[in-house]
Structure formats: C-alpha cells, structure tokens
Design a protein around this motif. Sequence first.
Motif, PDB file in Angstrom:
ATOM      1  N   GLN A  74       0.805  -1.352  -0.002  1.00 43.79           N
ATOM      2  CA  GLN A  74      -0.203  -0.182   0.028  1.00 43.79           C
ATOM      3  C   GLN A  74       0.664   1.251   0.135  1.00 43.79           C
ATOM      4  O   GLN A  74       0.744   2.414  -0.774  1.00 43.79           O
ATOM      5  N   CYS A  75       1.942   1.211   0.838  1.00 39.04           N
ATOM      6  CA  CYS A  75       2.657   2.435   1.002  1.00 39.04           C
ATOM      7  C   CYS A  75       3.123   2.435  -0.483  1.00 39.04           C
ATOM      8  O   CYS A  75       3.879   3.654  -1.189  1.00 39.04           O
ATOM      9  N   ALA A  76       4.129   1.501  -1.387  1.00 42.25           N
ATOM     10  CA  ALA A  76       4.532   1.446  -3.061  1.00 42.25           C
ATOM     11  C   ALA A  76       3.282   1.672  -3.886  1.00 42.25           C
ATOM     12  O   ALA A  76       4.063   3.299  -4.555  1.00 42.25           O
ATOM     13  N   LYS A  77       1.857   1.519  -3.809  1.00 43.32           N
ATOM     14  CA  LYS A  77       1.341   2.221  -4.165  1.00 43.32           C
ATOM     15  C   LYS A  77       1.210   3.861  -4.091  1.00 43.32           C
ATOM     16  O   LYS A  77       0.895   4.923  -4.643  1.00 43.32           O
ATOM     17  N   ARG A  78       1.176   4.038  -2.783  1.00 38.89           N
ATOM     18  CA  ARG A  78       0.997   5.559  -2.372  1.00 38.89           C
ATOM     19  C   ARG A  78       2.720   6.584  -3.373  1.00 38.89           C
ATOM     20  O   ARG A  78       2.372   7.735  -3.516  1.00 38.89           O
ATOM     21  N   VAL A  79       3.214   6.077  -3.067  1.00 33.59           N
ATOM     22  CA  VAL A  79       4.861   6.651  -3.504  1.00 33.59           C
ATOM     23  C   VAL A  79       5.101   6.653  -5.577  1.00 33.59           C
ATOM     24  O   VAL A  79       4.925   7.100  -5.710  1.00 33.59           O
ATOM     25  N   ALA A  80       3.956   5.818  -5.514  1.00 34.52           N
ATOM     26  CA  ALA A  80       4.056   5.703  -7.124  1.00 34.52           C
ATOM     27  C   ALA A  80       2.732   6.741  -7.185  1.00 34.52           C
ATOM     28  O   ALA A  80       2.990   6.935  -8.601  1.00 34.52           O
ATOM     29  N   ASN A  81       2.386   6.674  -6.414  1.00 33.69           N
ATOM     30  CA  ASN A  81       1.173   8.151  -7.417  1.00 33.69           C
ATOM     31  C   ASN A  81       1.499   9.145  -6.861  1.00 33.69           C
ATOM     32  O   ASN A  81       1.028  10.573  -6.932  1.00 33.69           O
ATOM     33  N   THR A  82       2.966   9.875  -6.417  1.00 34.76           N
ATOM     34  CA  THR A  82       3.406  10.480  -5.900  1.00 34.76           C
ATOM     35  C   THR A  82       4.074  11.320  -7.221  1.00 34.76           C
ATOM     36  O   THR A  82       4.308  10.404  -7.681  1.00 34.76           O
ATOM     37  N   PRO A  83       4.419  12.699  -7.132  1.00 36.35           N
ATOM     38  CA  PRO A  83       5.187  12.983  -8.402  1.00 36.35           C
ATOM     39  C   PRO A  83       6.908  12.473  -7.760  1.00 36.35           C
ATOM     40  O   PRO A  83       7.131  11.725  -7.038  1.00 36.35           O
TER      41      PRO A  83
END
Length: 125
Positions: A74-83
Amino acid sequence: MEITTPTEELHQQLNSWKEEVNEVRNEVKMMRERLEQIALSKASRDVMTQVEHFENRLLREREVADEMHHDIKQCAKRVANTPVTVVHDDRPIDDFQTIQHRMEIFRKLYLSLKEEFNQFIPCEV
C-alpha cells in the motif's frame, strides 16, 4: 531540514522490505514443518508444550508478516502516485516513516523468535 528523495529510491527500499518479509514467511513455513515433525514423534510432554508455544508464535509471526507485506504494498502504491521527487522532513510520505519503524520492530522480534526456536530444536528429543 528538507531532504529530496527520488521516488525510485523509495521503491527500492520498499521492494527490499517486501523481499525481507517474504524471506521471513518462507523461514516460518520451514519452522512450522519442523514443528510438525516433532509433534508427530513421541516427544515428551515438556517438548510438546514447547511445540505448542512455537506453533502459536509462528502463527502470529505469519500474520504479522502478511500485514507488513500488505502495508508495504500500500505504501508503494502511494509512492507511485506521488511526483517524481518527494520533498520531506525525514518523512517521504505520511506512512513511510511508520513502515520503516515497523520493519525495525518486525526484524527485532523475528530474530528473537528465530534465536529462541533454534535453541529449542537441538534439544527437542
């Protein structure tokens, strides 16, 4: 102090943690198989008490590993959605520092369990 961290570095760290958690899952599986062998033997009552103790701890360890794996994903998904670059004060994203702290605790508790288990195995008969 602000630090800029490329998203790729965060992904590498998260992937490293996922691999570590998967390694723990595999080791827990092998420990449980060893306990099954002991449980099927004609071990003493004291040994069987220890087997039950470790069965419970390994079951919980597997649950924690599953939770960690899920949360890291889930954390990796959030990182992927960041600039491309994340600016932070030692916190690349809201959950990264929490995940990092949880990984440290996860490692510490697992190594303690593994050490205790390895001390038990040579004297189980």
